[in-house]
Design a protein around this motif. Structure first.
Motif, PDB file in Angstrom:
ATOM      1  N   ALA A 200       4.016   1.867  -2.521  1.00 53.19           N
ATOM      2  CA  ALA A 200       5.244   2.131  -1.767  1.00 53.19           C
ATOM      3  C   ALA A 200       6.363   2.523  -2.734  1.00 53.19           C
ATOM      4  CB  ALA A 200       5.647   0.887  -0.983  1.00 53.19           C
ATOM      5  N   CYS A 201       7.236   3.384  -2.297  1.00 61.26           N
ATOM      6  CA  CYS A 201       8.406   3.756  -3.107  1.00 61.26           C
ATOM      7  C   CYS A 201       9.382   2.582  -3.133  1.00 61.26           C
ATOM      8  CB  CYS A 201       9.081   4.987  -2.505  1.00 61.26           C
ATOM      9  SG  CYS A 201      10.739   5.272  -3.168  1.00 61.26           S
ATOM     10  N   PRO A 202       9.816   2.146  -4.340  1.00 58.58           N
ATOM     11  CA  PRO A 202      10.709   0.990  -4.415  1.00 58.58           C
ATOM     12  C   PRO A 202      12.108   1.310  -3.879  1.00 58.58           C
ATOM     13  CG  PRO A 202      10.447   1.971  -6.579  1.00 58.58           C
ATOM     14  CD  PRO A 202       9.515   2.710  -5.659  1.00 58.58           C
ATOM     15  N   GLN A 203      12.422   2.573  -3.784  1.00 57.31           N
ATOM     16  CA  GLN A 203      13.764   2.978  -3.338  1.00 57.31           C
ATOM     17  C   GLN A 203      13.865   2.998  -1.806  1.00 57.31           C
ATOM     18  OE1 GLN A 203      15.866   3.731  -5.925  1.00 57.31           O
ATOM     19  NE2 GLN A 203      17.675   4.088  -4.650  1.00 57.31           N
ATOM     20  N   CYS A 204      12.968   3.749  -1.175  1.00 60.87           N
ATOM     21  CA  CYS A 204      13.087   3.938   0.279  1.00 60.87           C
ATOM     22  C   CYS A 204      12.001   3.215   1.065  1.00 60.87           C
ATOM     23  CB  CYS A 204      13.055   5.429   0.621  1.00 60.87           C
ATOM     24  SG  CYS A 204      11.469   6.197   0.281  1.00 60.87           S
ATOM     25  N   GLY A 205      11.007   2.657   0.368  1.00 61.85           N
ATOM     26  CA  GLY A 205       9.980   1.894   1.056  1.00 61.85           C
ATOM     27  C   GLY A 205       8.840   2.734   1.616  1.00 61.85           C
ATOM     28  N   ARG A 206       8.914   4.042   1.470  1.00 58.32           N
ATOM     29  CA  ARG A 206       7.850   4.900   1.988  1.00 58.32           C
ATOM     30  C   ARG A 206       6.501   4.504   1.391  1.00 58.32           C
ATOM     31  NH1 ARG A 206       7.006  10.744   3.117  1.00 58.32           N
ATOM     32  NH2 ARG A 206       9.258  10.982   3.283  1.00 58.32           N
ATOM     33  N   GLU A 207       5.511   4.305   2.260  1.00 55.82           N
ATOM     34  CA  GLU A 207       4.178   3.869   1.810  1.00 55.82           C
ATOM     35  C   GLU A 207       3.367   5.059   1.306  1.00 55.82           C
ATOM     36  OE1 GLU A 207       2.883   0.770   1.876  1.00 55.82           O
ATOM     37  OE2 GLU A 207       4.482  -0.268   2.964  1.00 55.82           O
TER      38      GLU A 207
ATOM     39  N   CYS B 163       2.734   6.471  -1.710  1.00 60.37           N
ATOM     40  CA  CYS B 163       3.144   7.494  -2.683  1.00 60.37           C
ATOM     41  C   CYS B 163       2.128   7.546  -3.829  1.00 60.37           C
ATOM     42  CB  CYS B 163       4.514   7.183  -3.261  1.00 60.37           C
ATOM     43  SG  CYS B 163       5.817   7.109  -2.035  1.00 60.37           S
ATOM     44  N   PRO B 164       1.798   8.750  -4.284  1.00 54.60           N
ATOM     45  CA  PRO B 164       0.834   8.865  -5.386  1.00 54.60           C
ATOM     46  C   PRO B 164       1.452   8.465  -6.725  1.00 54.60           C
ATOM     47  CG  PRO B 164       1.654  11.030  -4.761  1.00 54.60           C
ATOM     48  CD  PRO B 164       2.258  10.055  -3.789  1.00 54.60           C
ATOM     49  N   VAL B 165       0.591   8.033  -7.626  1.00 51.90           N
ATOM     50  CA  VAL B 165       1.056   7.611  -8.953  1.00 51.90           C
ATOM     51  C   VAL B 165       1.345   8.837  -9.809  1.00 51.90           C
ATOM     52  CG1 VAL B 165       0.377   6.418 -11.073  1.00 51.90           C
ATOM     53  CG2 VAL B 165      -0.203   5.443  -8.829  1.00 51.90           C
ATOM     54  N   HIS B 166       2.501   8.838 -10.412  1.00 49.48           N
ATOM     55  CA  HIS B 166       2.899   9.945 -11.274  1.00 49.48           C
ATOM     56  C   HIS B 166       2.484   9.677 -12.714  1.00 49.48           C
ATOM     57  CE1 HIS B 166       5.854  12.108 -13.851  1.00 49.48           C
ATOM     58  NE2 HIS B 166       5.572  13.088 -13.014  1.00 49.48           N
ATOM     59  N   ASP B 167       2.879   8.534 -13.242  1.00 48.09           N
ATOM     60  CA  ASP B 167       2.428   8.113 -14.572  1.00 48.09           C
ATOM     61  C   ASP B 167       2.562   6.594 -14.652  1.00 48.09           C
ATOM     62  OD1 ASP B 167       5.118   7.711 -14.700  1.00 48.09           O
ATOM     63  OD2 ASP B 167       5.497   9.101 -16.341  1.00 48.09           O
ATOM     64  N   THR B 168       2.234   6.016 -15.798  1.00 46.79           N
ATOM     65  CA  THR B 168       2.312   4.553 -15.921  1.00 46.79           C
ATOM     66  C   THR B 168       2.939   4.165 -17.251  1.00 46.79           C
ATOM     67  OG1 THR B 168       0.145   4.366 -16.968  1.00 46.79           O
ATOM     68  CG2 THR B 168       0.214   4.173 -14.552  1.00 46.79           C
ATOM     69  N   GLU B 169       3.428   2.917 -17.274  1.00 46.53           N
ATOM     70  CA  GLU B 169       3.989   2.377 -18.511  1.00 46.53           C
ATOM     71  C   GLU B 169       3.358   1.012 -18.746  1.00 46.53           C
ATOM     72  OE1 GLU B 169       8.313   0.933 -20.315  1.00 46.53           O
ATOM     73  OE2 GLU B 169       8.164   1.640 -18.263  1.00 46.53           O
ATOM     74  N   LEU B 170       2.866   0.779 -19.950  1.00 40.21           N
ATOM     75  CA  LEU B 170       2.196  -0.484 -20.236  1.00 40.21           C
ATOM     76  C   LEU B 170       3.232  -1.585 -20.479  1.00 40.21           C
ATOM     77  CD1 LEU B 170      -0.794  -1.358 -20.523  1.00 40.21           C
ATOM     78  CD2 LEU B 170      -0.430  -1.308 -23.012  1.00 40.21           C
TER      79      LEU B 170
ATOM     80  N   ARG C 196      -0.529  -1.700 -16.603  1.00 38.06           N
ATOM     81  CA  ARG C 196       0.177  -0.413 -16.650  1.00 38.06           C
ATOM     82  C   ARG C 196       0.896  -0.287 -15.309  1.00 38.06           C
ATOM     83  NH1 ARG C 196      -3.425   4.084 -14.965  1.00 38.06           N
ATOM     84  NH2 ARG C 196      -5.106   3.041 -13.861  1.00 38.06           N
ATOM     85  N   VAL C 197       2.207  -0.229 -15.411  1.00 42.37           N
ATOM     86  CA  VAL C 197       3.030  -0.204 -14.197  1.00 42.37           C
ATOM     87  C   VAL C 197       3.265   1.246 -13.795  1.00 42.37           C
ATOM     88  CG1 VAL C 197       5.215  -0.903 -13.160  1.00 42.37           C
ATOM     89  CG2 VAL C 197       4.142  -2.338 -14.909  1.00 42.37           C
ATOM     90  N   PRO C 198       2.857   1.592 -12.572  1.00 47.61           N
ATOM     91  CA  PRO C 198       2.967   2.991 -12.162  1.00 47.61           C
ATOM     92  C   PRO C 198       4.388   3.411 -11.778  1.00 47.61           C
ATOM     93  CG  PRO C 198       1.915   1.682 -10.439  1.00 47.61           C
ATOM     94  CD  PRO C 198       2.205   0.743 -11.569  1.00 47.61           C
ATOM     95  N   ARG C 199       4.666   4.647 -12.002  1.00 44.51           N
ATOM     96  CA  ARG C 199       5.833   5.277 -11.391  1.00 44.51           C
ATOM     97  C   ARG C 199       5.289   6.184 -10.295  1.00 44.51           C
ATOM     98  NH1 ARG C 199      10.065   8.041 -15.048  1.00 44.51           N
ATOM     99  NH2 ARG C 199       8.279   9.214 -15.850  1.00 44.51           N
ATOM    100  N   VAL C 200       5.881   6.109  -9.134  1.00 45.05           N
ATOM    101  CA  VAL C 200       5.367   6.915  -8.026  1.00 45.05           C
ATOM    102  C   VAL C 200       6.244   8.138  -7.810  1.00 45.05           C
ATOM    103  CG1 VAL C 200       4.219   5.061  -6.770  1.00 45.05           C
ATOM    104  CG2 VAL C 200       6.656   5.478  -6.376  1.00 45.05           C
ATOM    105  N   LEU C 201       5.616   9.127  -7.226  1.00 48.09           N
ATOM    106  CA  LEU C 201       6.317  10.358  -6.919  1.00 48.09           C
ATOM    107  C   LEU C 201       6.647  10.318  -5.425  1.00 48.09           C
ATOM    108  CD1 LEU C 201       7.125  12.959  -8.375  1.00 48.09           C
ATOM    109  CD2 LEU C 201       4.930  13.934  -7.665  1.00 48.09           C
ATOM    110  N   CYS C 202       7.911  10.029  -5.137  1.00 48.24           N
ATOM    111  CA  CYS C 202       8.323   9.953  -3.735  1.00 48.24           C
ATOM    112  C   CYS C 202       9.021  11.255  -3.366  1.00 48.24           C
ATOM    113  CB  CYS C 202       9.266   8.769  -3.541  1.00 48.24           C
ATOM    114  SG  CYS C 202      10.105   8.756  -1.936  1.00 48.24           S
ATOM    115  N   PRO C 203       8.654  11.863  -2.228  1.00 48.51           N
ATOM    116  CA  PRO C 203       9.293  13.121  -1.851  1.00 48.51           C
ATOM    117  C   PRO C 203      10.817  12.960  -1.658  1.00 48.51           C
ATOM    118  CG  PRO C 203       7.754  12.362  -0.142  1.00 48.51           C
ATOM    119  CD  PRO C 203       7.621  11.432  -1.286  1.00 48.51           C
ATOM    120  N   GLU C 204      11.257  11.761  -1.308  1.00 47.56           N
ATOM    121  CA  GLU C 204      12.697  11.536  -1.092  1.00 47.56           C
ATOM    122  C   GLU C 204      13.439  11.243  -2.394  1.00 47.56           C
ATOM    123  OE1 GLU C 204      14.195  11.428   1.976  1.00 47.56           O
ATOM    124  OE2 GLU C 204      12.296  11.915   2.971  1.00 47.56           O
TER     125      GLU C 204
END
Ligand SMILES: [Zn+2]
Length: 406
Positions: free
Chosen positions: A44-51, A53-60, A78-86
């Motif tokens: 889910a996007c942490p900003q808008c809550g949209r479920e 969302c694909p993983v963009h990259d990760t940070e260990l 590895r904590v993902p960053r998601v790509l949210c369209p919004e």
């Protein structure tokens, strides 16, 4: 069940998170759990809550967790960053830790439980972390709990000052006298602190207009602040502060007299300042003997006992008359420091008499004071005002400061 599954369950991990690797290093006394998610997982996007969302990259990242028996335990993921369209690219929140913390929530809960019971430096030593990291956790949860306060019921406030360092740097403590806890703590002891408190109150569900009683010392600064920023409140001068001024007057008389009557008065300071009931049998005998001596200290002491009776009189009118008579007698006594004390009473008359209607005192704050002294000891060595204030909130605020963990 293998050990990865076991640890996944023990940590309460939910899909898609799971423990994928367990490493135990007996020599380093360290347990490392690697947590990961399967390829193709969506978040889910942490900003808008949209479920989804694909993983963009990760940070260990690594977090310290509760010890595994006597071994330090760490989680790595590895904590993902998601790509949210919004919202474009955002890092997701992991369920076991808050953002930007190097500790898990459970570990932070342990830290908060410990700092309520022992000095921060001792907590740091016990768990093998630096003081700085512990203070960071403390500030986060104390700030959060202070902000979460709901003050709509606050009607009677107590104001008191306490010194942060010896003789300099004061902080002001504002208490809810009915809930018997500190609700607002700030640097300084001027009238601006009362203004800050009134703003804080309004921002937390309270109303300045509902504050009908204020109990404070006789300082001009608090008085000016209360009159201006808590205009509906009747002001009671705290009886313990008033008594402190009286005790100082007696002590001044004793010190002056001790120059001539060294033998008699040497080492007697506390005999005159403690309540008779709080003296040991030996001290009482000594006091009884001294009371037969023709000393100014004895006269001042007897006046002070009679002053205390002012608070025991039920009827406010009778109490006022009693105090006026007492003042007239003192003013004819020739005892300079005591006469100055009566002038102070006369200058603050309404607030002195107000006690007989409000019956409020900062006795609670004096009780808080011993807690605050404990807070000082806990912040020892790191006694910045900010740390000191956080500790006062923690010990005297009855705040529920800490992570919500199940
Ligand atoms: Zn979004």
């Amino acid at each position: 069940m293998n050990d990865s599954e076991l640890f996944s369950r023990a940590l309460g991990l939910q899909e898609p998170w799971q423990v994928v690797d367990v490493r135990f290093d007996a020599e380093q006394r360290r347990l490392d759990l690697r947590i990961d998610f399967p390829k193709g997982s969506r978040f889910a996007c942490p900003q808008c809550g949209r479920e989804g969302c694909p993983v963009h990259d990760t940070e260990l990242k690594t977090w310290r967790h509760l010890n595994f028996f006597e071994h330090q335990a760490y989680l790595t993921a590895r904590v993902p960053r998601v790509l949210c369209p919004e919202d474009e690219v955002k890092q997701v929140e992991v369920p076991w830790a808050r953002e930007r913390s190097g500790f898990t929530l459970l570990f932070e809960a342990l830290v908060m439980a410990l700092v309520k019971e022992m000095p921060v430096a001792a907590v740091a030593a016990l768990i093998g972390e630096t003081d700085m990291r512990i203070w960071r956790v403390v500030h986060h949860y104390v700030d959060e709990a202070v902000e979460a306060q709901e003050l709509s019921g606050l009607e009677r406030a107590g104001i008191d000052e306490t010194s942060a360092k010896r003789g300099q740097d004061y902080v002001s403590v504002f208490a809810d006298l009915d809930e018997r806890r500190a609700v607002y703590v700030t640097e300084g002891r001027d009238q601006r602190t009362v203004q800050e408190f009134s703003c804080f109150l309004e921002c937390h569900g309270g109303e300045v207009a509902k504050v009908t009683e204020v109990c404070q010392d006789m300082s001009e600064a608090y008085l000016a602040g209360s009159l201006k920023y808590l205009p509906q409140a009747e002001i009671t001068f705290d009886r313990y502060h008033i008594r402190k001024h009286l005790s100082e007057a007696i002590d001044e008389i004793r010190r002056a007299e001790a120059k001539q009557h060294r033998q008699l008065l040497k080492g007697t300071r506390y005999l005159w300042l403690k309540r008779p009931a709080n003296l040991t049998a030996r001290q009482q005998d000594l006091l009884d003997e001294l009371l037969h001596q023709p000393l100014d200290t004895v006269r001042a002491y007897e006046f002070s006992l009679r002053f205390d009776d002012f608070y025991g009189i039920e009827d406010p009118g009778a109490a006022e008359e009693y105090l006026r008579r007492w003042i007239a007698e003192v003013q004819g006594s020739g005892l300079g420091p005591l006469i100055r004390f009566t002038r102070m009473l006369e200058d603050h008359w309404l607030g002195v008499m107000r006690w007989h209607h409000s019956r409020v005192s900062n006795g609670l704050l004096e009780g808080l004071n011993s807690l605050i002294q404990a807070a000082k000891r806990r912040a020892r060595g790191y006694r910045t005002n900010r740390n000191y204030i956080a500790m006062i909130y923690l010990v005297a605020g009855k705040l529920n400061a800490g992570p919500a963990v199940v």
